[in-house]
Design an enzyme around this catalytic site. Structure first.
Site, PDB file in Angstrom:
ATOM      1  N   ARG A 123      18.023  37.930  25.522  1.00  0.00           N
ATOM      2  CA  ARG A 123      16.666  37.413  25.616  1.00  0.00           C
ATOM      3  C   ARG A 123      16.609  36.319  26.681  1.00  0.00           C
ATOM      4  O   ARG A 123      17.540  35.531  26.850  1.00  0.00           O
ATOM      5  CB  ARG A 123      16.200  36.843  24.268  1.00  0.00           C
ATOM      6  CG  ARG A 123      15.820  37.903  23.241  1.00  0.00           C
ATOM      7  CD  ARG A 123      14.526  38.581  23.635  1.00  0.00           C
ATOM      8  NE  ARG A 123      14.066  39.562  22.672  1.00  0.00           N
ATOM      9  CZ  ARG A 123      14.323  40.862  22.739  1.00  0.00           C
ATOM     10  NH1 ARG A 123      15.082  41.335  23.706  1.00  0.00           N
ATOM     11  NH2 ARG A 123      13.825  41.690  21.847  1.00  0.00           N
TER      12      ARG A 123
ATOM     13  N   HIS B 256      14.449  43.826  32.751  1.00  0.00           N
ATOM     14  CA  HIS B 256      14.471  44.026  31.295  1.00  0.00           C
ATOM     15  C   HIS B 256      14.538  45.512  30.943  1.00  0.00           C
ATOM     16  O   HIS B 256      13.712  46.033  30.191  1.00  0.00           O
ATOM     17  CB  HIS B 256      13.242  43.381  30.646  1.00  0.00           C
ATOM     18  CG  HIS B 256      13.468  43.042  29.199  1.00  0.00           C
ATOM     19  ND1 HIS B 256      12.859  41.980  28.580  1.00  0.00           N
ATOM     20  CD2 HIS B 256      14.243  43.617  28.242  1.00  0.00           C
ATOM     21  CE1 HIS B 256      13.226  41.921  27.303  1.00  0.00           C
ATOM     22  NE2 HIS B 256      14.077  42.916  27.079  1.00  0.00           N
TER      23      HIS B 256
END
Length: 316
Positions: free
Chosen positions: A231, A279
């Site tokens: 993250r 991502h």
């Protein structure tokens, strides 16, 4: 039969709805813009929920999260209390994450940054990288994703270390646990791989202080490497820029960022020792996502327990 509501930011909701309708005959699948009674919704399949995502959903049986990480969901101000949250965790997603980790570990162990710079300078220097077993890879987070990455890395012979919140025993891995053993874990690590869940305790954990504690000179006499596929909230990007600039880190592979998309004026873009991906390390596929959550719903309707239920207190 149950009613499933789809609330998917950044995804083609209509396509997912068609998949669920085919996999769940007799069930009703609705989208945010459809005409439906919120009190009739049994399950919500969700990603990046809006503020009003849960309004009126007073009879939910479960919240189904498209992502393996649920930190954004747990921060939602109107998340229904007491409703179980099921996170997405299947073989396809796990394999994709291990693919990403393995590719980047190999790239850094084989000194791609140095050879890229030689190529740009048209410089022919026959430096032979150290073998995999001379390189120490430390994995932060030893859940399903971390343990699968370990399984893949073992094949190549890397010296493996792992750090987790609570003690774990994994064959062929030197394991460390808790704050008391964190510095010892860092001190023997050449390539640091972050696969931790994002919690208040791990927010900002990838910072200049821990970079400075990684092993020096372990990869052909150069500095250590960071790989973050968990993250963006784990990392302090200003610290990464500083560390990459002054040699505290030799290189970094980043798939996640504090704010996404990464701003065009971020200094990370210009660093030739920073490898950026948008991502995509373990992107959830529609095919496997529909199959996984359709089975979750059908099994739950048949009285079976929900899998991969999030511990809200722990945050994962």
């Amino acid at each position: 039969m149950a009613t499933l509501l789809l609330h998917l930011a950044d995804f083609d909701e209509a396509s997912w709805a068609r998949g669920f309708s085919a996999a769940l005959p007799g069930h009703r699948v609705v989208l945010r813009g459809d005409d439906y009674d919120p009190a009739a919704i049994d399950y919500i399949f969700i990603w990046k929920p809006k503020v009003n995502a849960f309004d009126g959903l007073v009879n939910l049986k479960a919240v189904l999260s498209l992502g393996a990480g649920v930190d954004a969901l747990l921060r939602h101000p109107r998340l229904p209390e007491g409703v179980p949250i099921v996170r997405f965790m299947d073989a396809d997603l796990t394999q994709r994450m291990s693919d990403y980790v393995l590719a980047n570990v190999l790239m850094h162990q084989r000194l791609f940054t140095r050879f890229k710079r030689d190529q740009q300078a048209r410089r022919w220097v026959q430096l032979y990288p150290a073998a995999a077993w001379e390189c120490s890879v430390g994995i932060m987070g030893l859940g399903q994703l971390g343990q699968d990455a370990v399984r893949h890395l073992k094949v190549f012979g890397y010296k493996l270390r792992g750090w987790s919140r609570t003690p774990k025993s994994i064959e062929g891995v030197e394991t460390f646990a808790g704050e008391a053993q964190f510095d010892a874990f860092l001190g023997g690590t050449d390539i640091l791989v972050n696969l931790l869940p994002l919690t208040p305790q791990t927010q900002g954990i990838l910072n200049y202080d821990i970079f400075s504690k990684l092993r020096r000179g372990g990869i052909d006499g150069e500095g250590p490497v960071l790989i973050n596929a968990a993250r963006g909230g784990h990392q302090k990007e200003a610290d990464i820029v500083r560390a990459l600039g002054d040699g505290t880190l030799k290189a970094a592979s980043l798939d996640v960022f504090e704010v996404e998309p990464l701003a065009k004026d971020s200094p990370l873009w210009a660093l030739d020792n920073c490898y950026i991906t948008p991502h995509i390390a373990a992107a959830s596929s529609e095919k496997t996502g529909v199959a996984y959550f359709s089975k979750v719903i059908l099994d739950h309707e048949a009285g079976k327990p929900l899998p991969n239920v999030v511990d809200v207190k722990r945050g994962y």
